[in-house]
Enzyme design. Structure first.
Site, PDB file in Angstrom:
ATOM      1  N   ARG A 136       0.808  -1.224   0.000  1.00 34.81           N
ATOM      2  CA  ARG A 136       0.000   0.000   0.000  1.00 34.81           C
ATOM      3  C   ARG A 136       0.846   1.280   0.000  1.00 34.81           C
ATOM      4  O   ARG A 136       0.337   2.367  -0.244  1.00 34.81           O
ATOM      5  CB  ARG A 136      -0.964  -0.011   1.214  1.00 34.81           C
ATOM      6  N   LYS A 161       9.058  -0.717   3.065  1.00 32.85           N
ATOM      7  CA  LYS A 161       8.191   0.162   3.858  1.00 32.85           C
ATOM      8  C   LYS A 161       8.920   0.698   5.087  1.00 32.85           C
ATOM      9  O   LYS A 161       8.879   1.894   5.374  1.00 32.85           O
ATOM     10  CB  LYS A 161       6.925  -0.594   4.270  1.00 32.85           C
ATOM     11  N   ASN A 175       0.688   1.893   6.866  1.00 31.31           N
ATOM     12  CA  ASN A 175       0.467   1.023   5.714  1.00 31.31           C
ATOM     13  C   ASN A 175       0.501   1.790   4.400  1.00 31.31           C
ATOM     14  O   ASN A 175       0.771   1.221   3.359  1.00 31.31           O
ATOM     15  CB  ASN A 175      -0.860   0.281   5.854  1.00 31.31           C
ATOM     16  N   ASN A 189      38.307  27.791  -9.290  1.00 33.36           N
ATOM     17  CA  ASN A 189      38.946  26.604  -8.706  1.00 33.36           C
ATOM     18  C   ASN A 189      38.971  25.411  -9.641  1.00 33.36           C
ATOM     19  O   ASN A 189      39.540  24.389  -9.326  1.00 33.36           O
ATOM     20  CB  ASN A 189      38.240  26.226  -7.394  1.00 33.36           C
TER      21      ASN A 189
HETATM   22  C1  UD1 Z   1      -1.614  -7.084  11.702  1.00 34.33           C
HETATM   23  C2  UD1 Z   1      -2.367  -8.021  12.653  1.00 34.33           C
HETATM   24  C3  UD1 Z   1      -3.662  -7.344  13.093  1.00 34.33           C
HETATM   25  C4  UD1 Z   1      -3.328  -6.039  13.777  1.00 34.33           C
HETATM   26  C5  UD1 Z   1      -2.479  -5.142  12.862  1.00 34.33           C
HETATM   27  C6  UD1 Z   1      -1.961  -3.963  13.647  1.00 34.33           C
HETATM   28  C7  UD1 Z   1      -1.892 -10.351  12.026  1.00 34.33           C
HETATM   29  C8  UD1 Z   1      -2.391 -11.554  11.342  1.00 34.33           C
HETATM   30  N1  UD1 Z   1      -2.678  -9.282  11.986  1.00 34.33           N
HETATM   31  O1  UD1 Z   1      -2.378  -6.880  10.521  1.00 34.33           O
HETATM   32  O2  UD1 Z   1      -4.361  -8.186  14.003  1.00 34.33           O
HETATM   33  O3  UD1 Z   1      -4.526  -5.370  14.132  1.00 34.33           O
HETATM   34  O4  UD1 Z   1      -1.333  -5.853  12.349  1.00 34.33           O
HETATM   35  O5  UD1 Z   1      -1.225  -3.066  12.849  1.00 34.33           O
HETATM   36  O6  UD1 Z   1      -0.816 -10.372  12.602  1.00 34.33           O
HETATM   37  N2  UD1 Z   1       5.118  -9.356   8.035  1.00 34.33           N
HETATM   38  C9  UD1 Z   1       6.173 -10.195   7.825  1.00 34.33           C
HETATM   39  N3  UD1 Z   1       5.952 -11.377   7.157  1.00 34.33           N
HETATM   40  C10 UD1 Z   1       4.727 -11.715   6.705  1.00 34.33           C
HETATM   41  C11 UD1 Z   1       3.654 -10.841   6.916  1.00 34.33           C
HETATM   42  C12 UD1 Z   1       3.871  -9.665   7.599  1.00 34.33           C
HETATM   43  O7  UD1 Z   1       7.289  -9.915   8.234  1.00 34.33           O
HETATM   44  O8  UD1 Z   1       4.637 -12.798   6.112  1.00 34.33           O
HETATM   45  C13 UD1 Z   1       5.349  -8.105   8.762  1.00 34.33           C
HETATM   46  C14 UD1 Z   1       5.120  -6.876   7.916  1.00 34.33           C
HETATM   47  O9  UD1 Z   1       6.331  -6.446   7.293  1.00 34.33           O
HETATM   48  C15 UD1 Z   1       4.632  -5.836   8.926  1.00 34.33           C
HETATM   49  C16 UD1 Z   1       3.964  -6.684   9.996  1.00 34.33           C
HETATM   50  O10 UD1 Z   1       4.432  -8.005   9.827  1.00 34.33           O
HETATM   51  O11 UD1 Z   1       5.677  -5.117   9.506  1.00 34.33           O
HETATM   52  C17 UD1 Z   1       2.447  -6.643   9.944  1.00 34.33           C
HETATM   53  O12 UD1 Z   1       2.004  -7.052   8.673  1.00 34.33           O
HETATM   54  P1  UD1 Z   1       0.770  -6.353   7.975  1.00 34.33           P
HETATM   55  O13 UD1 Z   1       0.556  -7.017   6.674  1.00 34.33           O
HETATM   56  O14 UD1 Z   1       0.916  -4.883   8.001  1.00 34.33           O
HETATM   57  O15 UD1 Z   1      -0.416  -6.835   8.964  1.00 34.33           O
HETATM   58  P2  UD1 Z   1      -1.820  -6.137   9.162  1.00 34.33           P
HETATM   59  O16 UD1 Z   1      -2.719  -6.528   8.076  1.00 34.33           O
HETATM   60  O17 UD1 Z   1      -1.612  -4.691   9.404  1.00 34.33           O
HETATM   61 MG    MG Z   2       0.092  -3.288   9.171  1.00 36.14          MG
END
Ligand code: UD1
Ligand code: MG
Length: 458
Positions: A16, A23, A228, A386
């Site tokens: 996003r 990010k 995000n 220079n």
């Molecule tokens: C996640 C939470 C959600 C919470 C929200 C808060 C889960 C399943 N959901 O959702 O409950 O309300 O954050 O902001 O955890 N990442 C990895 N590897 C992966 C997937 C993600 O390293 O395979 C990392 C991403 O880089 C990021 C973080 O985990 O820093 C969160 O991932 P993101 O996709 O932003 O999760 P949300 O949908 O925001």
């Molecule tokens: Mg997130």
């Protein structure tokens, strides 16, 4: 031995953001998102951090260097899968691990410590940080039973209509006891709408196994704003910027218009300095007391003494002494060192040069690769030549000298102490001490030339 560790997840792509870059490498007030998170973690006294990287791992590693240990998640199969990649660092250890995401830069050390303390006090296997959001859209929801105990976390995409109405959200910050976490990771499945392994499912699993799960609800939900997209990046920047500006104001700096002032984290400013509107102070800049900075100035990695004024000017990686006047519209480029009581006036560019105390360069000059002594006057339009098209050369000007208007100094060249150079000269040879150098055509007068040539214009 009881360990206190952290796992920061930063392997995701961050689609996003619509960016070529990771990010978490995006910056707020001069510091990458991942460094903001890391600094909160280390501020909470955690000195063993594992960073899970994947997408653009190179960039994330560049931000963090050797401060953390790395685990690699090659395929982004979910937040639970990401934590599994760090398992080797946890195996066989006793103690606690704080799990959080690299995209929540506003989190504070106090919140992390508070969660760990509560976790230990209550003997939980997992403690999740939560908050009530008026608009919980997009976040995981905290499901509690009729006694108020946390039962599970459900992602929005998997939530029933009733669950979607829950305002309490999952911040993505969790304290785990290491051993039960490792047990629960083994039991994670990916039977959800996204087909991912969710770290959030460990809560339900741990409760089923008879462990205690708890929550710490935050008073200030702004702290857990997740980045995000670029709108959220801006929102978080505004909050952090305000924090920084208020810190300076509380420690004795006047900021005339905080709305148009941008100061990086880590900048130092002395008391009674006044910052005028439109000013950006970046990097490792240190400014002394009683200065006037701005309006409309940009300082990057600058060192400024006391009592100095910088008006509508740009200063990059340079040192400026005490009681100096810079600008308006001066450009001081990297590796310049300006002494005390110096005047660098309007439309003056200084590059990689040293300017001694009490020297004046009041207007329209280019000084590059030069060393200028003390109490010397560089008049309007002086240029150090220079660059000969191939190489850069040095100009040396002594103390108490006077370089007249529109003088070209063809480098390499030296102007000794106590000398004068006549206006309009092009100097190619050394000017000795106490000499006057004149290097220009003598004026020729041709009497009545206009009439003889019939060149009258009326
Ligand atoms: C996640 C939470 C959600 C919470 C929200 C808060 C889960 C399943 N959901 O959702 O409950 O309300 O954050 O902001 O955890 N990442 C990895 N590897 C992966 C997937 C993600 O390293 O395979 C990392 C991403 O880089 C990021 C973080 O985990 O820093 C969160 O991932 P993101 O996709 O932003 O999760 P949300 O949908 O925001
Ligand atoms: Mg997130």
């Amino acid at each position: 031995m009881e360990h206190l560790m952290a796992i920061i997840l930063a392997a995701g792509e961050g689609k996003r953001m619509k960016s070529k870059n990771s990010k978490v490498a995006h910056k707020i007030c001069g510091k990458s998102l991942i460094e903001w998170v890391y600094d909160a973690v280390s501020g909470a006294g955690i000195d063993e951090t594992i960073l899970v990287v994947g997408h653009r791992a190179d960039q994330v590693k560049e931000c963090m260097g050797g401060r953390v240990k790395y685990a690699v998640q090659n395929l982004q199969l979910g937040t639970g899968h990401a934590v599994m990649q760090a398992e080797e660092y946890l195996r066989g250890k006793e103690g606690y691990v704080f799990v959080l995401y690299g995209d929540t830069p506003l989190i504070t050390a106090e919140t992390i410590s508070g969660c760990i303390d509560l976790h230990k006090k209550n003997g939980n296997a997992v403690t999740v940080v939560t908050a009530d959001f008026d608009d919980p859209t997009g976040y995981g929801r905290i499901v509690r039973d009729e006694y108020g105990n946390v039962v599970k976390i459900v992602e929005e995409r998997d939530a029933s209509d009733e669950e979607k109405r829950i305002k309490e959200i999952n911040s993505g910050l969790y304290c785990f006891t290491i051993r039960p976490l490792l047990e629960s990771l083994k039991k994670l499945t990916n039977d959800n709408e996204q087909g991912e392994f969710y770290i959030t499912d460990t809560i339900r699993i741990l409760i089923n196994e008879g462990f205690k799960a708890g929550a710490m609800k935050l008073e200030n939900p702004a702290e857990i704003l997740g980045i995000n997209d670029r709108v959220q990046l801006y929102q978080a920047s505004e909050l952090i910027r305000k924090r920084i500006l208020e810190k300076h104001m509380k420690s004795g700096v006047t900021i005339i218009d905080p709305a148009s002032t941008y100061i990086d984290e880590g900048v130092k400013i002395g008391i009674d300095t006044v910052v005028y509107p439109g000013t950006i102070i970046e990097g490792s800049t240190v400014i002394g007391e009683d200065c006037i900075i701005g309006p409309n100035s940009r300082l990057v990695d600058a060192k400024v003494g006391n009592g100095t004024e910088i008006n509508s000017s740009v200063i990059l990686n340079s040192t400026i002494g005490n009681d100096v006047r810079v600008g308006p519209f001066a450009y001081i480029r990297p590796e310049s060192v300006i002494g005390n009581n110096v005047k660098i006036g309007d439309f003056v560019e200084i590059k990689k040069s040293v300017v001694g105390d009490k020297t004046k360069i009041p207007h329209l000059a280019y000084i590059g690769d030069a060393e200028i002594g003390k109490n010397t006057n560089i008049a309007c339009g002086v240029i150090t030549v220079n660059y000969d098209g191939k190489k850069k050369s040095k100009t040396i000007i002594g103390n108490n000298s006077f370089v007249g208007c529109n003088v070209n100094l063809i480098a390499p060249v030296e102007v000794k102490d106590n000398s004068y150079i006549a206006a309009g000269s092009t100097i190619t040879e050394e000017v000795p001490e106490y000499a006057l150098a004149i290097a220009r055509e003598r004026q020729v007068i041709k009497e009545n030339w206009v009439i003889k040539r019939g060149m009258e214009r009326k």
